[in-house]
Design an enzyme around this catalytic site. Sequence first.
Site, mmCIF file in Angstrom:
data_model
loop_
_atom_site.group_PDB
_atom_site.id
_atom_site.type_symbol
_atom_site.label_atom_id
_atom_site.label_comp_id
_atom_site.label_asym_id
_atom_site.label_seq_id
_atom_site.Cartn_x
_atom_site.Cartn_y
_atom_site.Cartn_z
ATOM 1 N N GLN A 117 0.804 -1.216 0.000
ATOM 2 C CA GLN A 117 0.000 0.000 0.000
ATOM 3 C C GLN A 117 0.840 1.269 0.000
ATOM 4 O OE1 GLN A 117 -1.537 -1.167 4.051
ATOM 5 N NE2 GLN A 117 -1.528 1.049 4.355
ATOM 6 N N CYS A 123 -5.118 0.160 3.767
ATOM 7 C CA CYS A 123 -4.964 -1.241 4.179
ATOM 8 C C CYS A 123 -6.265 -2.032 4.038
ATOM 9 C CB CYS A 123 -4.446 -1.327 5.602
ATOM 10 S SG CYS A 123 -5.525 -0.570 6.844
ATOM 11 N N HIS A 426 -5.375 -1.003 11.664
ATOM 12 C CA HIS A 426 -4.860 -1.679 10.475
ATOM 13 C C HIS A 426 -5.702 -2.914 10.170
ATOM 14 C CE1 HIS A 426 -1.893 -2.389 7.419
ATOM 15 N NE2 HIS A 426 -1.429 -3.503 7.943
ATOM 16 N N ASN A 447 0.145 -9.339 5.179
ATOM 17 C CA ASN A 447 0.113 -7.889 5.320
ATOM 18 C C ASN A 447 0.169 -7.231 3.935
ATOM 19 O OD1 ASN A 447 0.069 -5.378 6.531
ATOM 20 N ND2 ASN A 447 1.856 -5.727 7.813
#
Length: 505
Positions: A117, A123, A426, A447
């Site tokens: 990102q 996110c 997040h 992630n």
Amino acid sequence: MGSALSKVTESTDYNFAGVEKTMEKRVELYEDFEHVPGEHRKFQKFPQDLPRSTTVSISTAERWEKELLADAKNRLAISALTPNDPKTVLSQWSIKIADTQNFNTKINLEGSPVSNQRSSGRCWIFASSNMFRVAIIRKYNLKEFELSQGYLFYWDKLEKANYFLEQILETAEEDLEGRLVQRLLESPVGDGGQWDMAANLLEKYGLVPHILYPDSYNAMSSGTMNSLITTKLREDALKLRQLSAKFPNAKTSLGGVKEKMMQEVHGMLTLMLGPPPSPSKEFIWEYYDKDDKFHSLKTTPLKFGAEISGKSAVQTAGADVTQFFSLVNDPRNAYGKLLSVSRLGNIIGLRPIRYVNVNMQTLKDACVAMIRKDIPVFFGCDVGKFSNSATGIMDINLIDYELGFNIRLGLSKAQRLVSGESKVTHAMVLTAVHVVDGKPVRWRVQNSWGEAAGTKGFFVMSDDWMDQFVYQAVVDPRFVASEVRDILKQEPHMLPLWDPLGALA
């Protein structure tokens, strides 16, 4: 966790008749403290009946310093901590060794490449896209694939601008300097979002492959764009409030004024992100499958997005993501209740923010069940607590703050929420879990910070960390009990816009 609060928050019995009694016990959270990390150590006790000083005494500070430096451990700590990041100095080597990337329950297809990102707060779009792409990779027999996060980002910005202006008109009679209007003005088009917002974008705009609408500079580094559009919308908000004060029927008669404002925002977005594909116009996607065979697909973003919803999606991908909903663990509020946040959303007329509040056991059971069925799990957490982005470890015992600073951090999960210490910051994706004797020990996390973070983009999360800092998991309704699904039928308890559950990942 103290016994009083644990009785309220850890029960798996959804006794709705006792909800009022549960709510009354919320006051206990102010008296109940828990010790999160590590072992207990002895701390100096101070008498509570000393006269209170309202100022900082220089002589007292000098005495404190003398007492601090009398301990050789503290002198060593100064040498170690002053030139370095305390998180690095106080990280426990034994935890790094224990938190391995080995799991006995893992989805067969995690999806690649690892997404990034970059310098943006997208996110939630990346986590959603990483979920969505698994079904597409399976259907088209792909080696790797990435959806266009920038496409969803563009339409989300435009929708948020419209949502903001509508909220300004709805609150025209509220005090401009009051908490509600000031909160609306704080971040009209921020990058953050929630699962229900992603579901809305999928429904209205569909999806496109990343190669057809790649990230522009301003998608990867959104600060300047956000600042400019925010300034413009704040100016527009004051104009709308002034017009509303002059004209009694302003809320229904300012269509032309609002449309001009929206056209200007649209122009700014388009000039900085580039014109996006039209949701209903066909595009041609050319690709090679994992057997190196060439294919060409002509479709629209709406049709492409529809491939991961409905009965056909269940047959090809094992799930219909449009049916997924958010479980949350908010020990401030009664379990077995539907929660929502007032004036939080992105697309007028589509689904609102909805949270089904449950205990952690229910939330984790659903996550394990989905992983066992090869379905990735979108989840929201407070990623900065007791974690290291370089090593990709999230563990409450990772950083020994007691050893370094002679303090004990003892807030419970509920206390962190009410004091502003914690919230969802997040969103990521669960792709594996290690289960021992029927209980999860650690979780594998995909992630969106690129391959340089963690282990080639993947983190490991201890189950204890999940208990303390995970607040949300987006689940398939097939993997929760009927009484949990039925909570969606309730009228939601509305939380104010500034509530921690109103934080956008």
